[in-house]
Motif scaffolding. Structure first.
Motif, PDB file in Angstrom:
ATOM      1  N   UNK A  12       0.858  -1.178   0.000  1.00  0.00           N
ATOM      2  CA  UNK A  12       0.000   0.000   0.000  1.00  0.00           C
ATOM      3  C   UNK A  12       0.898   1.232   0.000  1.00  0.00           C
ATOM      4  N   UNK A  13       0.832   2.011  -1.070  1.00  0.00           N
ATOM      5  CA  UNK A  13       1.681   3.186  -1.223  1.00  0.00           C
ATOM      6  C   UNK A  13       0.899   4.446  -0.884  1.00  0.00           C
ATOM      7  N   UNK A  14       1.192   4.996   0.266  1.00  0.00           N
ATOM      8  CA  UNK A  14       0.548   6.245   0.711  1.00  0.00           C
ATOM      9  C   UNK A  14       1.614   7.152   1.330  1.00  0.00           C
ATOM     10  N   UNK A  15       2.666   7.475   0.561  1.00  0.00           N
ATOM     11  CA  UNK A  15       3.768   8.263   1.118  1.00  0.00           C
ATOM     12  C   UNK A  15       3.483   9.745   1.243  1.00  0.00           C
ATOM     13  N   UNK A  16       2.294  10.182   0.814  1.00  0.00           N
ATOM     14  CA  UNK A  16       1.933  11.586   0.973  1.00  0.00           C
ATOM     15  C   UNK A  16       2.567  12.478  -0.074  1.00  0.00           C
ATOM     16  N   UNK A  17       2.772  13.721   0.306  1.00  0.00           N
ATOM     17  CA  UNK A  17       3.245  14.718  -0.654  1.00  0.00           C
ATOM     18  C   UNK A  17       4.336  15.568  -0.033  1.00  0.00           C
ATOM     19  N   UNK A  18       4.974  16.363  -0.888  1.00  0.00           N
ATOM     20  CA  UNK A  18       5.965  17.343  -0.452  1.00  0.00           C
ATOM     21  C   UNK A  18       5.577  18.686  -1.053  1.00  0.00           C
ATOM     22  N   UNK A  19       6.156  19.741  -0.525  1.00  0.00           N
ATOM     23  CA  UNK A  19       5.856  21.079  -1.032  1.00  0.00           C
ATOM     24  C   UNK A  19       6.297  21.209  -2.488  1.00  0.00           C
ATOM     25  N   UNK A  20       5.425  21.738  -3.304  1.00  0.00           N
ATOM     26  CA  UNK A  20       5.752  21.933  -4.716  1.00  0.00           C
ATOM     27  C   UNK A  20       6.742  23.093  -4.853  1.00  0.00           C
ATOM     28  N   UNK A  21       7.853  22.797  -5.522  1.00  0.00           N
ATOM     29  CA  UNK A  21       8.843  23.836  -5.780  1.00  0.00           C
ATOM     30  C   UNK A  21       9.019  24.014  -7.285  1.00  0.00           C
ATOM     31  N   UNK A  22       9.249  25.235  -7.674  1.00  0.00           N
ATOM     32  CA  UNK A  22       9.465  25.548  -9.075  1.00  0.00           C
ATOM     33  C   UNK A  22      10.914  25.982  -9.268  1.00  0.00           C
ATOM     34  N   UNK A  23      11.337  26.016 -10.501  1.00  0.00           N
ATOM     35  CA  UNK A  23      12.725  26.399 -10.807  1.00  0.00           C
ATOM     36  C   UNK A  23      12.882  27.906 -10.717  1.00  0.00           C
ATOM     37  N   UNK A  24      12.663  28.431  -9.523  1.00  0.00           N
ATOM     38  CA  UNK A  24      12.794  29.868  -9.277  1.00  0.00           C
ATOM     39  C   UNK A  24      14.140  30.100  -8.596  1.00  0.00           C
ATOM     40  N   UNK A  25      15.013  30.901  -9.196  1.00  0.00           N
ATOM     41  CA  UNK A  25      16.346  31.099  -8.621  1.00  0.00           C
ATOM     42  C   UNK A  25      16.305  31.516  -7.157  1.00  0.00           C
ATOM     43  N   UNK A  26      17.042  30.768  -6.332  1.00  0.00           N
ATOM     44  CA  UNK A  26      17.199  31.113  -4.925  1.00  0.00           C
ATOM     45  C   UNK A  26      16.174  30.548  -3.980  1.00  0.00           C
ATOM     46  N   UNK A  27      15.030  30.102  -4.493  1.00  0.00           N
ATOM     47  CA  UNK A  27      13.955  29.661  -3.601  1.00  0.00           C
ATOM     48  C   UNK A  27      14.374  28.449  -2.775  1.00  0.00           C
ATOM     49  N   UNK A  28      15.002  27.479  -3.406  1.00  0.00           N
ATOM     50  CA  UNK A  28      15.375  26.268  -2.669  1.00  0.00           C
ATOM     51  C   UNK A  28      16.321  26.573  -1.520  1.00  0.00           C
ATOM     52  N   UNK A  29      17.114  27.631  -1.660  1.00  0.00           N
ATOM     53  CA  UNK A  29      18.123  27.945  -0.647  1.00  0.00           C
ATOM     54  C   UNK A  29      17.600  28.789   0.504  1.00  0.00           C
ATOM     55  N   UNK A  72      18.687  35.664   0.509  1.00  0.00           N
ATOM     56  CA  UNK A  72      18.393  35.711   1.943  1.00  0.00           C
ATOM     57  C   UNK A  72      18.130  37.134   2.434  1.00  0.00           C
ATOM     58  N   UNK A  73      18.130  38.106   1.507  1.00  0.00           N
ATOM     59  CA  UNK A  73      17.875  39.496   1.886  1.00  0.00           C
ATOM     60  C   UNK A  73      16.665  40.109   1.189  1.00  0.00           C
ATOM     61  N   UNK A  74      16.227  39.519   0.065  1.00  0.00           N
ATOM     62  CA  UNK A  74      15.133  40.130  -0.683  1.00  0.00           C
ATOM     63  C   UNK A  74      14.561  39.146  -1.686  1.00  0.00           C
ATOM     64  N   UNK A  75      13.360  39.461  -2.169  1.00  0.00           N
ATOM     65  CA  UNK A  75      12.766  38.710  -3.273  1.00  0.00           C
ATOM     66  C   UNK A  75      12.408  39.699  -4.371  1.00  0.00           C
ATOM     67  N   UNK A  76      12.502  39.223  -5.607  1.00  0.00           N
ATOM     68  CA  UNK A  76      12.061  40.006  -6.758  1.00  0.00           C
ATOM     69  C   UNK A  76      10.770  39.374  -7.261  1.00  0.00           C
ATOM     70  N   UNK A  77       9.723  40.167  -7.385  1.00  0.00           N
ATOM     71  CA  UNK A  77       8.424  39.662  -7.814  1.00  0.00           C
ATOM     72  C   UNK A  77       8.313  39.682  -9.338  1.00  0.00           C
ATOM     73  N   UNK A  78       7.344  38.939  -9.841  1.00  0.00           N
ATOM     74  CA  UNK A  78       7.157  38.868 -11.292  1.00  0.00           C
ATOM     75  C   UNK A  78       6.683  40.190 -11.891  1.00  0.00           C
ATOM     76  N   UNK A  79       6.228  41.109 -11.051  1.00  0.00           N
ATOM     77  CA  UNK A  79       5.859  42.432 -11.567  1.00  0.00           C
ATOM     78  C   UNK A  79       7.038  43.401 -11.539  1.00  0.00           C
ATOM     79  N   UNK A  80       8.234  42.880 -11.177  1.00  0.00           N
ATOM     80  CA  UNK A  80       9.437  43.690 -11.165  1.00  0.00           C
ATOM     81  C   UNK A  80       9.762  44.326  -9.837  1.00  0.00           C
TER      82      UNK A  80
END
Length: 461
Positions: free
Chosen positions: A123-140, A264-272
């Motif tokens: 029975x495979x019910x391992x659940x889920x993990x947070x969805x991450x996208x290839x956005x620079x810096x997010x994983x770190x 680790x100091x700021x984020x840049x949004x898609x609206x610039x």
């Protein structure tokens, strides 16, 4: 238990291995234990659970753990006392060998040793993990809220940022740093981020006396989502109500916008726009556990294809459910699959148990068909939105329904009592705010906290 015994050995009990102690896996094992006891078949069937923790985590209440309303143990249901007829194998399942009928388990030991757990039914019910996208810096730099460690770290982290901001000098440099420390950016306007922002924002108002120079209005909250609706699962009307509640409290809800890059100091949004911040919360949905990719079975958007009896497509004696499975929605005619919610996972666990038992000659198989009974979202304080049985509720009535639902849904009388006591104490006493600093920052990042990196070398042993 002999973890490496060959399956099919003459005289050996049939081994049912459940991977994952979330809603579906926990519910399935509880029901299987009762079914086997009722039929007197305990000696003929061996139940095994693979889980990295010794508890089932009631994840819908993690925002209240992060805000200090609830103690972590209140949302953690211990496995061994509640599943006395099941052998628990501690560790992360990293690979499934369908041909060899084994599951590779990494106990997390320093020596890198793994064990191979054989199965007759899986029975495979391992659940889920947070969805991450290839956005620079997010994983770190980004933090999710899928585990107790993440929730506890986030609470300590926010307190630390405000403590440090309160001590900064009133200079140009100090004010610039203060702005970043007092800004929280949360991505995803679904349940995770919306409830978390609502709970944390309310919590900081309640503990404002902790700081000498910081007022609650000084903390800037941004809730972002590429979609144009908050809480889309609850529909446009309740989503609009939730948006109004958050904006009235000063939360900057920006729809159609997300993070383009992060440091680790700021984020840049898609609206610039560049937003100075030391706190990035990532709740942009979930994806099935990476374990699913090792099965070698068909998937839909990363979830295993199963039939109405929860059998994995093309595999004998293998079932899947919960966030890891694309379960057909029999209540609709458009080929839709069930959403990955706790409500469905719990009910799928019951069907899993009955169908596994039926494969062993105990009862008859069932199909999973269930209509949503409604969803709830707690925004902190007296604010909530809910639609039980399709009836839209807001404010205090929704709050009562929300807490009542959680009290009924969390397994175990002990946990229900702890929840009730925590909520009662929260209503009677001032919040208790201390930084325990129990989780290292690196351990709270999504890849480490949710152990997604271990699948890079899955099966290499």
């Amino acid at each position: 238990m002999d973890r490496d015994r060959p399956t099919g050995e003459i005289g050996a009990p049939t081994r049912v291995v459940v991977v994952g102690a979330g809603f579906a896996g926990f519910t399935a094992l509880r029901r299987l234990e009762r079914l086997l006891a009722r039929r007197g078949a305990e000696g003929d069937i061996e139940l095994v659970l693979v889980s990295p923790q010794d508890y089932m985590l009631y994840t819908p209440l993690l925002p209240e753990v992060a805000s200090g309303v609830l103690q972590p143990r209140s949302v953690a249901v211990p496995l061994r006392p509640t599943l006395p007829g099941t052998t628990v194998v501690p560790g992360w399942a990293t690979a499934v060998d369908v041909a060899g009928r084994t599951v590779t388990v990494d106990p997390g030991d320093a020596d890198g040793h793994v064990v191979h757990v054989p199965w007759d039914r899986l029975v495979l019910v391992p659940g889920s993990v947070t969805r991450q996208f290839a956005v620079p810096g997010v994983e770190a730099v980004a933090h999710g809220v899928k585990t107790v460690n993440e929730a506890l770290f986030l609470r300590d982290h926010l307190l630390a940022q405000l403590d440090r901001a309160d001590a900064l000098p009133d200079t140009a440099e100090g004010r610039a740093e203060r702005e970043g420390r007092l800004t929280v950016v949360a991505v995803g306007a679904g349940y995770t981020s919306t409830e978390l922002v609502g709970q944390l924002q309310r919590w900081l108002h309640a503990i404002a006396s902790r700081w000498e120079r910081i007022r609650p209005a000084d903390v800037r909250w941004l809730l972002l989502d590429v979609s144009h609706t908050v809480l889309p699962e609850l529909g446009p009307v309740l989503g609009a109500v939730a948006t109004q509640v958050l904006r009235r409290r000063g939360v900057d809800v920006r729809l159609g916008t997300t993070v383009a890059s992060a440091t680790d100091r700021a984020v840049v949004l898609t609206d610039g726009t560049t937003v100075p911040t030391r706190t990035l919360i990532w709740g942009a949905g979930v994806v099935a556990s990476p374990l699913v990719a090792t099965v070698g079975a068909p998937t839909v958007r990363g979830r295993l294809v199963v039939d109405a009896q929860l059998r994995v497509d093309g595999l004998d004696h293998v079932w899947a459910a919960g966030d890891a499975a694309a379960v057909p929605d029999l209540t609709k005619d458009d080929g839709a699959v069930m959403p990955p919610t706790a409500q469905h996972a719990q009910r799928q666990g019951v069907v899993l148990a009955d169908n596994v038992a039926a494969s062993l000659g105990l009862g008859h198989p069932r199909r999973y068909a269930h209509r949503d009974l409604g969803l709830v979202a707690d925004l902190g304080g007296r604010d909530a939105v809910a639609n039980p049985l399709g009836i839209p509720l807001t404010g205090l009535p929704a709050k009562v329904v929300t807490r009542g639902y959680h009290l009924l849904a969390v397994p175990g009388a002990g946990n229900r009592v702890r929840l009730a006591v925590d909520w009662a104490l929260g209503a009677l006493l001032a919040p208790h705010t201390v930084r325990l600093a129990g989780v290292r920052p690196d351990d709270a990042l999504i890849p480490a906290a949710q152990h997604t990196a271990i699948y890079d070398t899955a099966g290499s042993s």
